[in-house]
Design a protein around this motif. Structure first.
Motif, PDB file in Angstrom:
ATOM      1  N   SER A 115       7.487 -32.236  -6.630  1.00 34.05           N
ATOM      2  CA  SER A 115       7.165 -31.287  -5.737  1.00 34.05           C
ATOM      3  C   SER A 115       7.128 -29.823  -6.147  1.00 34.05           C
ATOM      4  O   SER A 115       8.150 -29.612  -7.061  1.00 34.05           O
ATOM      5  N   ARG A 116       6.161 -28.975  -5.893  1.00 33.08           N
ATOM      6  CA  ARG A 116       6.008 -27.769  -6.125  1.00 33.08           C
ATOM      7  C   ARG A 116       5.664 -26.915  -5.133  1.00 33.08           C
ATOM      8  O   ARG A 116       4.728 -27.102  -4.441  1.00 33.08           O
ATOM      9  N   GLY A 117       6.200 -25.555  -5.048  1.00 29.38           N
ATOM     10  CA  GLY A 117       5.686 -24.866  -3.751  1.00 29.38           C
ATOM     11  C   GLY A 117       6.568 -23.452  -3.635  1.00 29.38           C
ATOM     12  O   GLY A 117       7.125 -23.193  -4.648  1.00 29.38           O
ATOM     13  N   THR A 118       6.502 -23.096  -2.541  1.00 25.46           N
ATOM     14  CA  THR A 118       7.049 -21.595  -2.372  1.00 25.46           C
ATOM     15  C   THR A 118       8.154 -21.843  -1.164  1.00 25.46           C
ATOM     16  O   THR A 118       7.712 -22.464  -0.174  1.00 25.46           O
ATOM     17  N   PHE A 119       9.225 -20.849  -1.183  1.00 25.65           N
ATOM     18  CA  PHE A 119      10.048 -21.011  -0.002  1.00 25.65           C
ATOM     19  C   PHE A 119       9.645 -20.152   1.103  1.00 25.65           C
ATOM     20  O   PHE A 119      10.010 -20.034   2.081  1.00 25.65           O
ATOM     21  N   ILE A 120       8.859 -19.133   0.700  1.00 23.98           N
ATOM     22  CA  ILE A 120       8.145 -18.230   1.675  1.00 23.98           C
ATOM     23  C   ILE A 120       6.642 -18.287   1.596  1.00 23.98           C
ATOM     24  O   ILE A 120       6.171 -18.615   0.680  1.00 23.98           O
ATOM     25  N   PRO A 121       6.072 -18.000   2.919  1.00 23.02           N
ATOM     26  CA  PRO A 121       4.661 -18.273   3.029  1.00 23.02           C
ATOM     27  C   PRO A 121       4.013 -17.238   1.910  1.00 23.02           C
ATOM     28  O   PRO A 121       4.288 -16.254   1.707  1.00 23.02           O
ATOM     29  N   LYS A 122       2.726 -17.643   1.630  1.00 23.06           N
ATOM     30  CA  LYS A 122       2.083 -16.956   0.629  1.00 23.06           C
ATOM     31  C   LYS A 122       1.470 -15.777   0.840  1.00 23.06           C
ATOM     32  O   LYS A 122       1.183 -14.845   0.313  1.00 23.06           O
ATOM     33  N   ASP A 123       1.157 -15.683   2.370  1.00 25.38           N
ATOM     34  CA  ASP A 123       0.656 -14.461   2.835  1.00 25.38           C
ATOM     35  C   ASP A 123       1.868 -13.178   3.130  1.00 25.38           C
ATOM     36  O   ASP A 123       1.463 -12.145   3.617  1.00 25.38           O
ATOM     37  N   TRP A 124       2.990 -13.537   2.894  1.00 28.76           N
ATOM     38  CA  TRP A 124       4.298 -12.604   2.882  1.00 28.76           C
ATOM     39  C   TRP A 124       4.133 -11.821   1.681  1.00 28.76           C
ATOM     40  O   TRP A 124       4.234 -12.554   0.556  1.00 28.76           O
ATOM     41  N   PRO A 125       4.274 -10.640   1.781  1.00 29.41           N
ATOM     42  CA  PRO A 125       4.184  -9.882   0.488  1.00 29.41           C
ATOM     43  C   PRO A 125       5.717  -9.980  -0.280  1.00 29.41           C
ATOM     44  O   PRO A 125       5.704  -9.868  -1.423  1.00 29.41           O
ATOM     45  N   ALA A 126       6.555 -10.114   0.676  1.00 25.53           N
ATOM     46  CA  ALA A 126       8.141  -9.943   0.063  1.00 25.53           C
ATOM     47  C   ALA A 126       8.964 -10.642   1.054  1.00 25.53           C
ATOM     48  O   ALA A 126       8.600 -10.890   2.122  1.00 25.53           O
ATOM     49  N   THR A 127      10.310 -10.937   0.633  1.00 27.91           N
ATOM     50  CA  THR A 127      11.325 -11.002   1.640  1.00 27.91           C
ATOM     51  C   THR A 127      12.432 -10.422   1.169  1.00 27.91           C
ATOM     52  O   THR A 127      12.517  -9.842  -0.066  1.00 27.91           O
TER      53      THR A 127
END
Length: 185
Positions: A115-127
């Motif tokens: 599995s590969r992905g992101t912990f925050i949505p791609k449309d968020w500039p940052a957290t």
């Protein structure tokens, strides 16, 4: 009269010397404070970063997993981050063990990408994580039931500073389900 004007000149001279000394001491104190602040690196991120995998259960030929990233800001300023990604790799019961190349420093090669992905949505500039706060991010996925070991890796970039990154990884044995072995509590 000459004496009075000489006393006035001396007094004026002492006042001016006092003002110069006060100004030099103020500049010295400011430089010392800046030096101490810079040396302490209060602007430098003090973040602890851990990753984990919770194995939930088996359904058909898959194991449901929760991928977890834990961030704790131990500094005194909020920390913003971006490109918060994960990569879960594994070895099945049928795979032969082998070492990887120079890129992974000849460590054990977990060659199956699960599995590969992101912990925050791609449309968020940052957290961000505030000082003194522990924050958990998760992602739910599934892996083949014949997976025996996994390597969970998380990565992110600090928003401040060019190319400053942080990485965490963990190796775990996948528990057996169906009454053979219970998941860890």
């Amino acid at each position: 009269m000459q004496q009075v004007s000489q006393d006035a000149v001396n007094l004026l001279l002492y006042v001016q010397i006092g003002q110069i000394i006060t100004a030099l001491l103020a500049i010295g104190a400011a430089l010392w404070a800046f030096y101490k602040w810079r040396r302490r690196d209060e602007h430098f991120p003090r973040m602890t970063f851990e990753v984990d995998v919770n194995f939930i259960g088996r359904k058909d030929d898959q194991i449901v997993c929760e991928l977890v990233a834990i961030l704790e800001n131990k500094g005194v300023v909020p920390i913003e981050l971006k490109d918060f990604t994960f990569l879960l790799r594994g070895l099945s019961k049928k795979d032969n063990l082998g070492f990887g190349g120079e890129k992974i420093r000849k460590q054990l090669n977990f060659h199956r990408e699960l599995s590969r992905g992101t912990f925050i949505p791609k449309d968020w500039p940052a957290t961000f994580v505030y000082p003194g706060v522990r924050t958990e991010y998760n992602f739910v996925t599934m892996i083949p039931a014949d997976t025996e070991f996994v390597r969970m890796q998380g990565d992110f970039l600090y928003l401040e500073g060019k190319d400053k990154s942080h990485h965490a990884a963990r190796i775990l044995a996948v528990p057996e389900f169906d009454g053979v072995k219970e998941p860890p509590k």
